[in-house]
Motif scaffolding. Structure first.
Motif, PDB file in Angstrom:
ATOM      1  N   ALA A   1      41.037  34.344  58.094  1.00 50.52           N
ATOM      2  CA  ALA A   1      40.467  34.998  59.271  1.00 50.52           C
ATOM      3  C   ALA A   1      39.693  36.270  58.959  1.00 50.52           C
ATOM      4  O   ALA A   1      39.068  36.837  59.848  1.00 50.52           O
ATOM      5  CB  ALA A   1      41.581  35.330  60.268  1.00 50.52           C
ATOM      6  N   HIS A   2      39.697  36.724  57.714  1.00 48.63           N
ATOM      7  CA  HIS A   2      39.110  38.040  57.437  1.00 48.63           C
ATOM      8  C   HIS A   2      38.513  38.068  56.045  1.00 48.63           C
ATOM      9  O   HIS A   2      39.118  37.594  55.082  1.00 48.63           O
ATOM     10  CB  HIS A   2      40.193  39.125  57.539  1.00 48.63           C
ATOM     11  CG  HIS A   2      39.701  40.496  57.197  1.00 48.63           C
ATOM     12  ND1 HIS A   2      38.834  41.203  57.978  1.00 48.63           N
ATOM     13  CD2 HIS A   2      39.970  41.290  56.118  1.00 48.63           C
ATOM     14  CE1 HIS A   2      38.582  42.377  57.422  1.00 48.63           C
ATOM     15  NE2 HIS A   2      39.249  42.451  56.288  1.00 48.63           N
ATOM     16  N   ASN A   3      37.296  38.627  55.952  1.00 52.11           N
ATOM     17  CA  ASN A   3      36.654  38.844  54.660  1.00 52.11           C
ATOM     18  C   ASN A   3      36.692  40.339  54.354  1.00 52.11           C
ATOM     19  O   ASN A   3      36.144  41.145  55.111  1.00 52.11           O
ATOM     20  CB  ASN A   3      35.207  38.347  54.687  1.00 52.11           C
ATOM     21  CG  ASN A   3      34.584  38.318  53.297  1.00 52.11           C
ATOM     22  OD1 ASN A   3      35.017  39.026  52.394  1.00 52.11           O
ATOM     23  ND2 ASN A   3      33.575  37.487  53.126  1.00 52.11           N
ATOM     24  N   SER A   4      37.324  40.712  53.268  1.00 50.99           N
ATOM     25  CA  SER A   4      37.505  42.129  52.937  1.00 50.99           C
ATOM     26  C   SER A   4      36.249  42.754  52.341  1.00 50.99           C
ATOM     27  O   SER A   4      36.113  43.971  52.317  1.00 50.99           O
ATOM     28  CB  SER A   4      38.649  42.285  51.930  1.00 50.99           C
ATOM     29  OG  SER A   4      38.241  41.803  50.664  1.00 50.99           O
ATOM     30  N   HIS A   5      35.345  41.912  51.791  1.00 49.59           N
ATOM     31  CA  HIS A   5      34.165  42.388  51.069  1.00 49.59           C
ATOM     32  C   HIS A   5      34.544  43.225  49.847  1.00 49.59           C
ATOM     33  O   HIS A   5      33.748  44.015  49.350  1.00 49.59           O
ATOM     34  CB  HIS A   5      33.224  43.160  51.990  1.00 49.59           C
ATOM     35  CG  HIS A   5      32.727  42.357  53.149  1.00 49.59           C
ATOM     36  ND1 HIS A   5      31.808  41.335  53.001  1.00 49.59           N
ATOM     37  CD2 HIS A   5      33.050  42.397  54.464  1.00 49.59           C
ATOM     38  CE1 HIS A   5      31.563  40.792  54.191  1.00 49.59           C
ATOM     39  NE2 HIS A   5      32.298  41.417  55.085  1.00 49.59           N
ATOM     40  N   ASP A   6      35.765  43.053  49.361  1.00 50.26           N
ATOM     41  CA  ASP A   6      36.216  43.656  48.113  1.00 50.26           C
ATOM     42  C   ASP A   6      36.630  42.545  47.153  1.00 50.26           C
ATOM     43  O   ASP A   6      37.112  41.481  47.576  1.00 50.26           O
ATOM     44  CB  ASP A   6      37.409  44.585  48.347  1.00 50.26           C
ATOM     45  CG  ASP A   6      37.004  45.902  48.981  1.00 50.26           C
ATOM     46  OD1 ASP A   6      35.977  46.459  48.571  1.00 50.26           O
ATOM     47  OD2 ASP A   6      37.715  46.363  49.901  1.00 50.26           O
ATOM     48  N   LEU A   7      36.456  42.802  45.850  1.00 51.42           N
ATOM     49  CA  LEU A   7      36.846  41.833  44.825  1.00 51.42           C
ATOM     50  C   LEU A   7      38.301  42.102  44.461  1.00 51.42           C
ATOM     51  O   LEU A   7      38.596  42.895  43.575  1.00 51.42           O
ATOM     52  CB  LEU A   7      35.926  41.959  43.614  1.00 51.42           C
ATOM     53  CG  LEU A   7      34.420  41.897  43.914  1.00 51.42           C
ATOM     54  CD1 LEU A   7      33.617  42.054  42.621  1.00 51.42           C
ATOM     55  CD2 LEU A   7      34.054  40.604  44.625  1.00 51.42           C
ATOM     56  N   LEU A   8      39.209  41.427  45.149  1.00 55.66           N
ATOM     57  CA  LEU A   8      40.641  41.730  45.054  1.00 55.66           C
ATOM     58  C   LEU A   8      41.283  40.968  43.896  1.00 55.66           C
ATOM     59  O   LEU A   8      40.912  39.835  43.596  1.00 55.66           O
ATOM     60  CB  LEU A   8      41.328  41.388  46.378  1.00 55.66           C
ATOM     61  CG  LEU A   8      40.758  42.154  47.588  1.00 55.66           C
ATOM     62  CD1 LEU A   8      41.342  41.628  48.891  1.00 55.66           C
ATOM     63  CD2 LEU A   8      41.008  43.643  47.450  1.00 55.66           C
ATOM     64  N   PRO A   9      42.289  41.583  43.245  1.00 55.88           N
ATOM     65  CA  PRO A   9      42.863  40.994  42.024  1.00 55.88           C
ATOM     66  C   PRO A   9      43.826  39.848  42.316  1.00 55.88           C
ATOM     67  O   PRO A   9      44.408  39.743  43.392  1.00 55.88           O
ATOM     68  CB  PRO A   9      43.591  42.180  41.393  1.00 55.88           C
ATOM     69  CG  PRO A   9      44.003  43.026  42.557  1.00 55.88           C
ATOM     70  CD  PRO A   9      42.879  42.911  43.547  1.00 55.88           C
ATOM     71  N   LEU A  10      44.007  39.026  41.283  1.00 54.70           N
ATOM     72  CA  LEU A  10      44.919  37.882  41.338  1.00 54.70           C
ATOM     73  C   LEU A  10      46.071  38.083  40.370  1.00 54.70           C
ATOM     74  O   LEU A  10      45.883  38.668  39.294  1.00 54.70           O
ATOM     75  CB  LEU A  10      44.187  36.602  40.913  1.00 54.70           C
ATOM     76  CG  LEU A  10      43.065  36.091  41.792  1.00 54.70           C
ATOM     77  CD1 LEU A  10      42.280  35.032  41.035  1.00 54.70           C
ATOM     78  CD2 LEU A  10      43.629  35.521  43.072  1.00 54.70           C
ATOM     79  N   PRO A  11      47.259  37.572  40.684  1.00 60.77           N
ATOM     80  CA  PRO A  11      48.299  37.487  39.659  1.00 60.77           C
ATOM     81  C   PRO A  11      47.892  36.450  38.620  1.00 60.77           C
ATOM     82  O   PRO A  11      47.357  35.385  38.966  1.00 60.77           O
ATOM     83  CB  PRO A  11      49.538  37.044  40.445  1.00 60.77           C
ATOM     84  CG  PRO A  11      48.994  36.336  41.647  1.00 60.77           C
ATOM     85  CD  PRO A  11      47.707  37.026  41.984  1.00 60.77           C
ATOM     86  N   LEU A  12      48.105  36.769  37.379  1.00 58.87           N
ATOM     87  CA  LEU A  12      47.687  35.865  36.299  1.00 58.87           C
ATOM     88  C   LEU A  12      48.839  34.921  35.969  1.00 58.87           C
ATOM     89  O   LEU A  12      49.505  35.027  34.934  1.00 58.87           O
ATOM     90  CB  LEU A  12      47.247  36.684  35.089  1.00 58.87           C
ATOM     91  CG  LEU A  12      46.105  37.663  35.371  1.00 58.87           C
ATOM     92  CD1 LEU A  12      45.791  38.501  34.134  1.00 58.87           C
ATOM     93  CD2 LEU A  12      44.858  36.937  35.856  1.00 58.87           C
ATOM     94  N   THR A  13      49.040  33.974  36.873  1.00 57.74           N
ATOM     95  CA  THR A  13      50.151  33.026  36.782  1.00 57.74           C
ATOM     96  C   THR A  13      49.621  31.600  36.769  1.00 57.74           C
ATOM     97  O   THR A  13      48.475  31.339  37.135  1.00 57.74           O
ATOM     98  CB  THR A  13      51.092  33.189  37.975  1.00 57.74           C
ATOM     99  OG1 THR A  13      50.379  32.851  39.187  1.00 57.74           O
ATOM    100  CG2 THR A  13      51.617  34.622  38.078  1.00 57.74           C
ATOM    101  N   GLU A  14      50.467  30.667  36.389  1.00 58.73           N
ATOM    102  CA  GLU A  14      50.106  29.251  36.424  1.00 58.73           C
ATOM    103  C   GLU A  14      49.805  28.803  37.848  1.00 58.73           C
ATOM    104  O   GLU A  14      48.894  28.002  38.076  1.00 58.73           O
ATOM    105  CB  GLU A  14      51.232  28.410  35.823  1.00 58.73           C
ATOM    106  CG  GLU A  14      51.342  28.484  34.313  1.00 58.73           C
ATOM    107  CD  GLU A  14      50.195  27.761  33.611  1.00 58.73           C
ATOM    108  OE1 GLU A  14      49.503  26.952  34.266  1.00 58.73           O
ATOM    109  OE2 GLU A  14      49.997  28.015  32.409  1.00 58.73           O
ATOM    110  N   GLU A  15      50.552  29.327  38.813  1.00 56.09           N
ATOM    111  CA  GLU A  15      50.311  28.956  40.209  1.00 56.09           C
ATOM    112  C   GLU A  15      48.919  29.397  40.656  1.00 56.09           C
ATOM    113  O   GLU A  15      48.170  28.624  41.270  1.00 56.09           O
ATOM    114  CB  GLU A  15      51.378  29.575  41.105  1.00 56.09           C
ATOM    115  CG  GLU A  15      51.241  29.200  42.574  1.00 56.09           C
ATOM    116  CD  GLU A  15      52.318  29.819  43.445  1.00 56.09           C
ATOM    117  OE1 GLU A  15      52.482  29.371  44.594  1.00 56.09           O
ATOM    118  OE2 GLU A  15      53.008  30.759  42.977  1.00 56.09           O
TER     119      GLU A  15
END
Length: 277
Positions: free
Chosen positions: A105-119
């Motif tokens: 429902a929302h675009n932050s317009h920021d490049l947000l980080p991801l957990p570096l996991t297999e999932e």
């Protein structure tokens, strides 16, 4: 999936203040990169300018809102608009970032980080597969700048990117400034990062400036600093022919200043090639 051949040119990110310079002709660059979202419209002056310049330069479409890390999957409306632009421009290639930018429902317009996991890796790969299938072409994925890590992380970022490329067939856009920023912020070795990236999958390099401090910030509003130039020299020694781009998004100087930085990148590459020969 289509392959992307190496292209060893030097170029700039096209920004509005420099439209008149490029339209006048004679700018000594090999290619241009544009922010995809700025041209994903039905018409208007920016799109007409891009089409005019496309007749003279190869163009890279560089996205900031695909959100390949979104657990909700990719936005079909966004993909349809992006494909329409790509079919119209016929870019040299297309790229986006290893990040997420939106929820359903929302675009932050920021490049947000991801957990570096297999999932997370499975989610990203599924989304990149979907994007490449929809667009009908392989993509480049860019390493982000990073300001935090997750306790759940299971691998280094370069390992994550290498596995994305292996599983999806995508290529990589190596942002040297982002490596310098993240290495400073998290205390890892930038040389280890370079060594861990599959060199044969890199097709492009970004160079930019940052704001130094206890936490370095990827601001793209400064000249390329010495630390980035040093790492770039190491990168070109190992990667072979790749496209090099200068990015500047704030405090945009006269075009001549950016062309001077691009000449420095050319000189470093030519120096390495001369030594290697």
């Amino acid at each position: 999936m289509s392959t992307i051949s190496p292209f060893g040119g030097f170029g700039l990110g096209l920004r509005k203040p420099h439209y008149p310079d490029f339209l006048a002709g004679g700018v000594p660059v090999d290619l241009l990169e544009v922010i995809s979202e700025n041209y994903m419209v039905a018409g208007g002056k920016p799109l007409r300018i891009l089409e005019e310049l496309r007749a003279d330069f190869p163009v890279i479409l560089h996205g900031v809102s695909m959100s390949v890390g979104s657990a909700d999957g990719l936005d079909p409306v966004y993909l349809a608009r992006l494909k329409k632009l790509a079919d119209r421009i016929e870019p040299l290639w297309m790229s986006d970032h290893l990040c997420w930018t939106r929820t359903s429902a929302h675009n932050s317009h920021d490049l947000l980080p991801l957990p570096l996991t297999e999932e997370a890796l499975a989610v990203v790969c599924a989304n990149i597969d979907h994007a490449q299938d929809t667009l009908g072409r392989a993509m480049l994925i860019e390493n982000p700048s990073s300001y935090l890590t997750f306790p759940e992380d299971e691998m280094a970022e370069w390992e994550f990117l290498a596995e994305i490329s292996r599983r999806t067939g995508c290529y990589l856009l190596l942002d040297v400034n982002n490596i310098v920023v993240s290495a400073h912020n998290h205390g890892f070795s930038a040389q280890d990062y370079l060594a861990g990236i599959p060199a044969d999958r890199v097709r492009q390099i970004h160079l930019a400036g940052n704001t130094p401090g206890e936490i370095a910030i990827d601001t793209h509003d400064q000249p390329v600093p010495d630390a980035v130039w040093r790492l770039y020299a190491q990168a070109v020694a190992t990667l072979g022919p790749v496209a090099t781009m200068i990015e500047r998004d704030g405090n945009i100087p006269p075009l001549a200043e950016l062309l001077g930085e691009l000449d420095q990148a050319r000189a470093l590459t030519l120096s390495h090639n001369a030594v290697a020969a």
